[in-house]
Design a protein around this motif. Sequence first.
Motif, PDB file in Angstrom:
ATOM      1  N   ILE A  50       0.835  -1.264   0.130  1.00  0.00           N
ATOM      2  CA  ILE A  50       0.102   0.144  -0.012  1.00  0.00           C
ATOM      3  C   ILE A  50       0.893   1.375  -0.039  1.00  0.00           C
ATOM      4  O   ILE A  50       0.784   2.281  -0.524  1.00  0.00           O
ATOM      5  CB  ILE A  50      -0.889   0.068   1.058  1.00  0.00           C
ATOM      6  CG1 ILE A  50      -1.898  -1.130   1.022  1.00  0.00           C
ATOM      7  CG2 ILE A  50      -1.559   1.242   1.463  1.00  0.00           C
ATOM      8  CD1 ILE A  50      -2.837  -1.352   2.351  1.00  0.00           C
ATOM      9  N   LYS A  65       1.733   2.013  -3.574  1.00  0.00           N
ATOM     10  CA  LYS A  65       0.601   2.550  -4.323  1.00  0.00           C
ATOM     11  C   LYS A  65       0.713   3.981  -4.043  1.00  0.00           C
ATOM     12  O   LYS A  65       0.327   4.870  -5.052  1.00  0.00           O
ATOM     13  CB  LYS A  65      -0.479   1.786  -3.986  1.00  0.00           C
ATOM     14  CG  LYS A  65      -1.792   2.210  -4.665  1.00  0.00           C
ATOM     15  CD  LYS A  65      -2.813   1.370  -4.317  1.00  0.00           C
ATOM     16  CE  LYS A  65      -4.240   1.783  -5.279  1.00  0.00           C
ATOM     17  NZ  LYS A  65      -4.849   2.831  -4.763  1.00  0.00           N
ATOM     18  N   GLU A 111     -11.467   1.543  -4.760  1.00  0.00           N
ATOM     19  CA  GLU A 111     -10.793   0.700  -3.758  1.00  0.00           C
ATOM     20  C   GLU A 111     -11.776  -0.341  -3.524  1.00  0.00           C
ATOM     21  O   GLU A 111     -12.933  -0.482  -3.752  1.00  0.00           O
ATOM     22  CB  GLU A 111     -10.754   1.616  -2.621  1.00  0.00           C
ATOM     23  CG  GLU A 111     -10.014   2.792  -2.657  1.00  0.00           C
ATOM     24  CD  GLU A 111      -8.407   2.424  -3.047  1.00  0.00           C
ATOM     25  OE1 GLU A 111      -8.077   1.444  -2.823  1.00  0.00           O
ATOM     26  OE2 GLU A 111      -7.780   3.400  -3.357  1.00  0.00           O
ATOM     27  N   ASN A 118      -6.511   3.523   4.831  1.00  0.00           N
ATOM     28  CA  ASN A 118      -5.361   4.307   3.779  1.00  0.00           C
ATOM     29  C   ASN A 118      -5.511   5.611   4.308  1.00  0.00           C
ATOM     30  O   ASN A 118      -4.608   6.409   4.386  1.00  0.00           O
ATOM     31  CB  ASN A 118      -5.920   4.171   2.174  1.00  0.00           C
ATOM     32  CG  ASN A 118      -5.273   3.004   1.508  1.00  0.00           C
ATOM     33  OD1 ASN A 118      -4.319   2.707   1.765  1.00  0.00           O
ATOM     34  ND2 ASN A 118      -6.152   2.576   0.574  1.00  0.00           N
TER      35      ASN A 118
END
Length: 398
Positions: free
Chosen positions: A314, A317, A344, A353
């Motif tokens: 993550i 990303k 998502e 996130n």
Amino acid sequence: MDYSSLIKKCNRLSDFSEPILNNIMYYAAERNKLSQRFDQMVKRHKKIFGRLDPANQALFKTQYIIHELFKNKGIIHKYLNHSQIKALPKEEYDYLQKQAENPWRFTFWSVRSNPSPDFFEAVDIFTGEEFLLYSPGASRTLLEMNVVTFGGLISTNGDCYQTYGPLMGFSSFQADDIFFYAGELDHSVETIKDLTGLIERDLFYFLLLSVYSAIPMVQHHGHEILYVLSTMDANRFEMDAWKTAFRVEYSDEVFKMSLFELEGFPHFACVYFDEKEEEMTLSAMTDFGYDQLVKELKKLRIEAPDEPYIRLHISMKTAIEEITGREPMLLPFEDYFNQKGEQEKSPELNALNDFLAELMPAINSKAKFDLDELISRTGADPEAAREIYGDLMKRLKR
């Protein structure tokens, strides 16, 4: 190995080379406008690079210029014929000539062992090359945080490698992350040779990754949360056979088969089948979820890759989205099955996130903040958020 003699050699070389490198760096910065080139790139990515303190920004600038000088086919080869460089004392000129013959490289490595203080048996995470590295900087970094991958500029003294300039110690980035990032920067990157070539050409974009170095691996109940994917060719098949273990959906010539036991947070294990392209994509948010998909597919006599083609953390990303300004296309079919058209995987992952995006700046600022208020405001799962926070504090050793 006589480490006491080797450390003396390393220190003698560092003391001898420092003024030479400083002088040639300023020479190159002015003659080839390397300083201006670096400043222009910083200006384009000010919001990201500006998160580093001025001292670190200056160190990365120095590292960038030295890399341009001594990389494979670097500008040092031209300088060796310049009258001003030829006029240097013989031992200084010989040193520069030797560096030209043994190119420096910016590379990423993991530590296999620490046989002596400040010495490491290291492994290049892409080529598999093993090398002995002397780096007091790496020792200091390991005292401050948990590191899975290092990045930095290295050169050889004939007996071992030494680092030059700032080191990047990543808490979550691994080989797959950096390779995927390179592919997002340049879609022609397909091989390790392509990757190393891109690093040589556009080092600045890899230096930007230092901003994200402390972001930890996100975990929930012992499962690391990340994007785990593979795509393969597949023929049409009998869908009824899937309905024992999978929930089957269909939209716009695409099937989505969600593994009943692992379709929710944090695993999100599912398979997409594109009828038109006859392609199958295995998708999960944990390694366990991916492994279970492979296991179920083998029961259906479908040979799926045991090792995923993509393992993207993550943290990477996030880095890709901020640096490139676009979201990587990981799951192009997910919108077909998401009623609200969200890209998502779930509200839970969105909230995590958001929590992570606010947590890191709060910790880096060293200002007091209310963890419970942050969890409540972002809507993150309290248990998962506290686990992430505890893991981060442990990795940062605070």
